[in-house]
Scaffold this motif. Structure first.
Motif, PDB file in Angstrom:
ATOM      1  N   ASN A  55      -2.829 -11.653  -1.785  1.00 43.71           N
ATOM      2  CA  ASN A  55      -2.750 -10.214  -2.031  1.00 43.71           C
ATOM      3  C   ASN A  55      -3.421  -9.873  -3.360  1.00 43.71           C
ATOM      4  O   ASN A  55      -3.297 -10.632  -4.333  1.00 43.71           O
ATOM      5  CB  ASN A  55      -1.287  -9.771  -2.117  1.00 43.71           C
ATOM      6  CG  ASN A  55      -0.501 -10.212  -0.902  1.00 43.71           C
ATOM      7  OD1 ASN A  55      -0.668  -9.662   0.174  1.00 43.71           O
ATOM      8  ND2 ASN A  55       0.329 -11.239  -1.086  1.00 43.71           N
ATOM      9  N   MET A  57      -4.060  -6.566  -6.158  1.00 44.06           N
ATOM     10  CA  MET A  57      -3.827  -5.185  -6.556  1.00 44.06           C
ATOM     11  C   MET A  57      -4.925  -4.780  -7.527  1.00 44.06           C
ATOM     12  O   MET A  57      -5.160  -5.458  -8.523  1.00 44.06           O
ATOM     13  CB  MET A  57      -2.464  -5.036  -7.235  1.00 44.06           C
ATOM     14  CG  MET A  57      -2.087  -3.560  -7.373  1.00 44.06           C
ATOM     15  SD  MET A  57      -0.637  -3.280  -8.344  1.00 44.06           S
ATOM     16  CE  MET A  57       0.551  -4.333  -7.601  1.00 44.06           C
ATOM     17  N   TYR A  78      -4.348  -3.689  -2.468  1.00 49.35           N
ATOM     18  CA  TYR A  78      -3.550  -2.487  -2.760  1.00 49.35           C
ATOM     19  C   TYR A  78      -4.150  -1.698  -3.919  1.00 49.35           C
ATOM     20  O   TYR A  78      -4.648  -2.270  -4.895  1.00 49.35           O
ATOM     21  CB  TYR A  78      -2.116  -2.887  -3.142  1.00 49.35           C
ATOM     22  CG  TYR A  78      -1.388  -3.574  -2.018  1.00 49.35           C
ATOM     23  CD1 TYR A  78      -0.652  -2.845  -1.093  1.00 49.35           C
ATOM     24  CD2 TYR A  78      -1.466  -4.968  -1.870  1.00 49.35           C
ATOM     25  CE1 TYR A  78       0.008  -3.482  -0.041  1.00 49.35           C
ATOM     26  CE2 TYR A  78      -0.813  -5.615  -0.824  1.00 49.35           C
ATOM     27  CZ  TYR A  78      -0.080  -4.867   0.084  1.00 49.35           C
ATOM     28  OH  TYR A  78       0.562  -5.496   1.122  1.00 49.35           O
ATOM     29  N   THR A 274       4.461  -0.587  -6.304  1.00 50.57           N
ATOM     30  CA  THR A 274       3.625  -1.219  -5.275  1.00 50.57           C
ATOM     31  C   THR A 274       4.140  -2.636  -4.989  1.00 50.57           C
ATOM     32  O   THR A 274       4.276  -3.037  -3.828  1.00 50.57           O
ATOM     33  CB  THR A 274       2.146  -1.249  -5.734  1.00 50.57           C
ATOM     34  OG1 THR A 274       1.764   0.069  -6.100  1.00 50.57           O
ATOM     35  CG2 THR A 274       1.218  -1.751  -4.647  1.00 50.57           C
ATOM     36  N   GLU A 281      -0.923   2.061  -2.099  1.00 53.56           N
ATOM     37  CA  GLU A 281      -1.534   2.180  -0.760  1.00 53.56           C
ATOM     38  C   GLU A 281      -2.249   0.889  -0.431  1.00 53.56           C
ATOM     39  O   GLU A 281      -3.004   0.358  -1.260  1.00 53.56           O
ATOM     40  CB  GLU A 281      -2.545   3.343  -0.792  1.00 53.56           C
ATOM     41  CG  GLU A 281      -3.287   3.531   0.521  1.00 53.56           C
ATOM     42  CD  GLU A 281      -4.369   4.605   0.431  1.00 53.56           C
ATOM     43  OE1 GLU A 281      -4.204   5.588  -0.330  1.00 53.56           O
ATOM     44  OE2 GLU A 281      -5.396   4.437   1.123  1.00 53.56           O
ATOM     45  N   GLU A 282      -1.988   0.388   0.765  1.00 60.52           N
ATOM     46  CA  GLU A 282      -2.783  -0.764   1.205  1.00 60.52           C
ATOM     47  C   GLU A 282      -4.110  -0.230   1.740  1.00 60.52           C
ATOM     48  O   GLU A 282      -4.153   0.721   2.527  1.00 60.52           O
ATOM     49  CB  GLU A 282      -2.065  -1.569   2.297  1.00 60.52           C
ATOM     50  CG  GLU A 282      -2.932  -2.749   2.699  1.00 60.52           C
ATOM     51  CD  GLU A 282      -2.314  -3.679   3.729  1.00 60.52           C
ATOM     52  OE1 GLU A 282      -1.141  -3.512   4.104  1.00 60.52           O
ATOM     53  OE2 GLU A 282      -3.065  -4.588   4.167  1.00 60.52           O
TER      54      GLU A 282
END
Ligand code: 13P
Ligand code: SF4
Length: 303
Positions: A55, A57, A78, A274, A281-282
């Motif tokens: 993931n 960000m 994200y 988040t 927001e993804e």
């Protein structure tokens, strides 16, 4: 929670949830402190692609998160504050670009990375402010349609007189705020200071600068320079970061108006929310958009 407690919680959560936090150099000091990588838009694209985490960000604006998703389609990407867009990236529509391409069919289309992912599906090459001269210089095509920033475009064109350029009439509303008069006033107030500016500034400003470069380039130049005073012609967060990094030197903003409201939207709470699944927001992109936009983005990364 204090700022320190919030930062500690963010650091704990990002490890627990396997999130790599990328922060553009325009972000606040408190955000840079929780990031795994900081830098300019070129550096962040590479770091996002190479990150081992599942993931990512992106603490910056939307086009940066979109670029990251295109380079890492299997990672979840994200944007901590969905309202953080870049007005320059969003000022040109795909229809407008198609019209321009029709008018200039024999031109290769080069887009600044500050464009939407949809625009990138129509472009041959993507560049950042730190890589534009090098990458356009290496292109075999001599006719270049450069979008959307005519200031960065002119900076590149000046360095590559052998190529022919057509520009779109766009640009950054923040860097647009400074002109020659502002430069002369700042130089009068600080006669011993060097002027370091971003190529998104108008050419009348760029022409008076001692150094022109991307945000990371400006920071490196000021840190390594023997000079003691600098006027900074880019987002004013860079003035703050440089003053923090080099307390023995003096940094002055070229203008108080050099403040990007969008970059400043992101807060530590957005990051925390988040990570906690309560905000942000993804970035979800169509497979087709990823495939088509990756052509110009990969060309940029491969250099
Ligand atoms: P950099 O390429 O220097 O990171 O610039 C991005 C940007 O948005 C400058 O306004
Ligand atoms: Fe966009 Fe200008 Fe803000 Fe950079 S400073 S993110 S180009 S509006």
């Amino acid at each position: 929670m204090t700022v320190k407690e919030l930062q500690d919680e963010i650091i704990r959560l990002k490890k627990e949830k396997d999130v790599c936090i990328l922060a553009h150099a325009y972000q606040k000091q408190s955000i840079l402190e929780v990031a795994d990588y900081t830098g300019d838009s070129f550096g962040l694209s590479v770091q996002g692609r190479d990150a081992k985490n599942n993931n990512i960000m992106m603490c910056g604006v939307r086009f940066m998160a979109e670029t990251c998703k295109v380079l890492s389609p299997n990672k979840r990407v994200y944007l901590p504050n969905p309202a953080a867009g870049c007005p320059m990236a969003e000022q040109m529509s795909v229809e407008e670009l198609r019209e321009l391409k029709k008018k200039h069919p024999d031109y290769a289309v080069v887009c600044y990375i500050n464009t939407t992912v949809d625009l990138k599906t129509e472009c041959d090459m993507c560049v950042t402010s730190s890589s534009a001269v090098r990458l356009v210089g290496k292109m075999k095509e001599d006719k270049i349609l450069f979008i959307p920033d005519p200031n960065l475009g002119s900076f590149v064109a000046d360095k590559l007189p052998e190529k022919e350029f057509v520009f779109y009439n766009g640009g950054c509303p923040v860097h647009y705020m400074v002109d020659e008069e502002k430069v002369l006033q700042a130089k009068k107030e600080h006669p011993n200071a060097l002027l370091l500016v971003h190529p998104e500034c108008k050419s009348e400003v760029v022409g008076l600068a001692d150094y022109v470069g991307a945000t990371t380039g400006i920071m490196d130049y000021a840190i390594k320079s023997d000079a003691k005073e600098f006027i900074i012609g880019t987002e004013n967060s860079i003035v703050e970061h440089l003053q923090f990094d080099c307390p023995e030197k003096k940094f002055y903003p070229l203008s108080v108006k050099l403040s990007c409201a969008n970059m400043r939207l992101v807060t530590l709470y957005d990051i925390y929310n988040t990570l906690s699944g309560k905000g942000g927001e993804e970035i979800i992109l169509d497979k087709d958009v990823i495939e088509k936009s990756s052509v110009c983005i990969n060309r940029m990364i491969e250099g």
